[in-house]
Design an enzyme around this catalytic site. Sequence first.
Site, PDB file in Angstrom:
ATOM      1  N   ASP A  37       0.954  -1.093   0.029  1.00  0.00           N
ATOM      2  CA  ASP A  37      -0.109   0.011  -0.055  1.00  0.00           C
ATOM      3  C   ASP A  37       0.883   1.238  -0.082  1.00  0.00           C
ATOM      4  O   ASP A  37       0.359   2.433   0.018  1.00  0.00           O
ATOM      5  CB  ASP A  37      -1.096   0.059   1.190  1.00  0.00           C
ATOM      6  CG  ASP A  37      -0.343  -0.045   2.433  1.00  0.00           C
ATOM      7  OD1 ASP A  37       1.012  -0.140   2.577  1.00  0.00           O
ATOM      8  OD2 ASP A  37      -0.964   0.093   3.733  1.00  0.00           O
ATOM      9  N   SER A  38       2.181   1.066   0.117  1.00  0.00           N
ATOM     10  CA  SER A  38       3.255   2.139  -0.236  1.00  0.00           C
ATOM     11  C   SER A  38       2.935   2.752  -1.566  1.00  0.00           C
ATOM     12  O   SER A  38       3.288   3.833  -1.924  1.00  0.00           O
ATOM     13  CB  SER A  38       4.486   1.832  -0.114  1.00  0.00           C
ATOM     14  OG  SER A  38       4.845   0.543  -1.131  1.00  0.00           O
ATOM     15  N   ASP A  84      -1.187  -5.982  -0.202  1.00  0.00           N
ATOM     16  CA  ASP A  84      -1.285  -5.594   0.831  1.00  0.00           C
ATOM     17  C   ASP A  84      -2.863  -5.268   1.168  1.00  0.00           C
ATOM     18  O   ASP A  84      -3.433  -4.920   0.050  1.00  0.00           O
ATOM     19  CB  ASP A  84      -0.797  -4.271   1.032  1.00  0.00           C
ATOM     20  CG  ASP A  84       0.310  -4.032   1.923  1.00  0.00           C
ATOM     21  OD1 ASP A  84       0.736  -5.093   2.566  1.00  0.00           O
ATOM     22  OD2 ASP A  84       1.157  -3.225   1.847  1.00  0.00           O
ATOM     23  N   LYS A 131      -1.173  -9.301   2.799  1.00  0.00           N
ATOM     24  CA  LYS A 131      -0.501  -8.962   4.099  1.00  0.00           C
ATOM     25  C   LYS A 131      -1.165  -7.970   4.703  1.00  0.00           C
ATOM     26  O   LYS A 131      -1.803  -6.903   4.062  1.00  0.00           O
ATOM     27  CB  LYS A 131       1.040  -8.317   3.476  1.00  0.00           C
ATOM     28  CG  LYS A 131       1.529  -7.698   4.610  1.00  0.00           C
ATOM     29  CD  LYS A 131       3.136  -7.367   4.425  1.00  0.00           C
ATOM     30  CE  LYS A 131       3.375  -6.167   3.687  1.00  0.00           C
ATOM     31  NZ  LYS A 131       2.870  -4.767   4.306  1.00  0.00           N
ATOM     32  N   GLU A 188      -1.288  -5.255   8.459  1.00  0.00           N
ATOM     33  CA  GLU A 188      -0.373  -4.669   9.610  1.00  0.00           C
ATOM     34  C   GLU A 188      -0.994  -5.202  10.826  1.00  0.00           C
ATOM     35  O   GLU A 188      -2.345  -4.974  11.341  1.00  0.00           O
ATOM     36  CB  GLU A 188      -0.251  -3.194   9.280  1.00  0.00           C
ATOM     37  CG  GLU A 188       0.540  -2.859   8.144  1.00  0.00           C
ATOM     38  CD  GLU A 188       0.584  -1.519   7.773  1.00  0.00           C
ATOM     39  OE1 GLU A 188       0.219  -0.565   8.732  1.00  0.00           O
ATOM     40  OE2 GLU A 188       1.098  -1.104   6.982  1.00  0.00           O
ATOM     41  N   GLU A 228       9.286  -4.467   9.934  1.00  0.00           N
ATOM     42  CA  GLU A 228       9.995  -3.284   9.662  1.00  0.00           C
ATOM     43  C   GLU A 228      10.514  -2.293  10.743  1.00  0.00           C
ATOM     44  O   GLU A 228       9.873  -2.171  11.619  1.00  0.00           O
ATOM     45  CB  GLU A 228       8.716  -2.481   8.899  1.00  0.00           C
ATOM     46  CG  GLU A 228       9.113  -1.191   8.271  1.00  0.00           C
ATOM     47  CD  GLU A 228       8.403  -0.475   7.082  1.00  0.00           C
ATOM     48  OE1 GLU A 228       7.007  -1.037   6.900  1.00  0.00           O
ATOM     49  OE2 GLU A 228       8.291   0.719   6.775  1.00  0.00           O
TER      50      GLU A 228
HETATM   51  O1  KIV Z   1       3.481  -0.967   1.478  1.00  0.00           O
HETATM   52  C1  KIV Z   1       4.665  -1.572   1.618  1.00  0.00           C
HETATM   53  O2  KIV Z   1       5.689  -1.264   0.555  1.00  0.00           O
HETATM   54  C2  KIV Z   1       5.400  -2.325   2.716  1.00  0.00           C
HETATM   55  C3  KIV Z   1       6.676  -2.444   2.915  1.00  0.00           C
HETATM   56  C4  KIV Z   1       7.407  -1.371   3.296  1.00  0.00           C
HETATM   57  C5  KIV Z   1       7.145  -3.667   3.588  1.00  0.00           C
HETATM   58  O3  KIV Z   1       4.466  -2.591   3.556  1.00  0.00           O
END
Ligand code: KIV
Length: 280
Positions: A42-43, A81, A111, A113, A180
């Site tokens: 989600d970056s 994510d 994924k 968090e 992280e």
């Molecule tokens: O969103 C993302 O790119 C991430 C990485 C920084 C692990 O969660």
Amino acid sequence: MINVNTFKEAKGNKKLVQVTAYDYNTARLAEEAGIDFILVGDSLGMVMLGYPNTLPVTMEDMIHHGSAVVRGAKDTFVVVDMPFMSYQVSDEEALMNAGRIIKETGCQAVKLEGGAKYASRIKAITDAGIPVVAHVGLTPQSVNAFGGYKVQGKTKSAAADLIRDCIAVQEAGAFAVTLECVPKKLADYVTKLLHISTIGIGASNNCDAQVLVYQDMLGYSADKTAKFVKKYANLHDVIVDAFKQYKNEVSNGAFPSEEHTYKISDEDLENAIKEVEEQE
Ligand code: KIV
């Protein structure tokens, strides 16, 4: 293509490598380079869409980018994510949204968090047959609660909480956990303690796998990056130089040159003009 069993086999034997990708072409390049698995993080909210953080990212954003990545990297294990507020409310909503991501992108895992607090979400999703990567330490969706992007797990109680979180996500069924921005010794301890894989980003070279955001590692932007980022290229300069050269060549007429243009015989062109003129 690797699968969830590969993570078990690789633990302690072989380091796995992950990069982020958010589009078809980058996914193809990652696959061509032999990257083991891809994260559609989600970056993308920041590095693709220009938001100040990951909070505005939607399910639609993740599905749009996730499916492009899966189309580009057909033989690579892809993790997508779960965006902010797609799993925080309830186990049911988390499962529905994880299912949507899997069905609509074709990715292999999701994924999310959080540690112990979200163990029931991980259990609900894995019970439905969807592999889950957990993410602890610096979890960017909690940036406002953290008061900024800071190293996590540095005090006795924070380190103990992180260890407990890792045990909780393992027990809940996650097959891997991203660590992280945590101290190296803590990441090493957790990597030894767990039977699932740790994926380090700003953690330790002893983690079972590593991940980096591709724009960071390729030097895509001139902005300052975190201490844990190593730049393997300087695409910022390469791209800006190329754009400048293109602008100059268009301005001075050097581009497009003969080799970039198409031909028609003088005779065909003259006849075509004659035909049009005769019709008028
Ligand atoms: O969103 C993302 O790119 C991430 C990485 C920084 C692990 O969660």
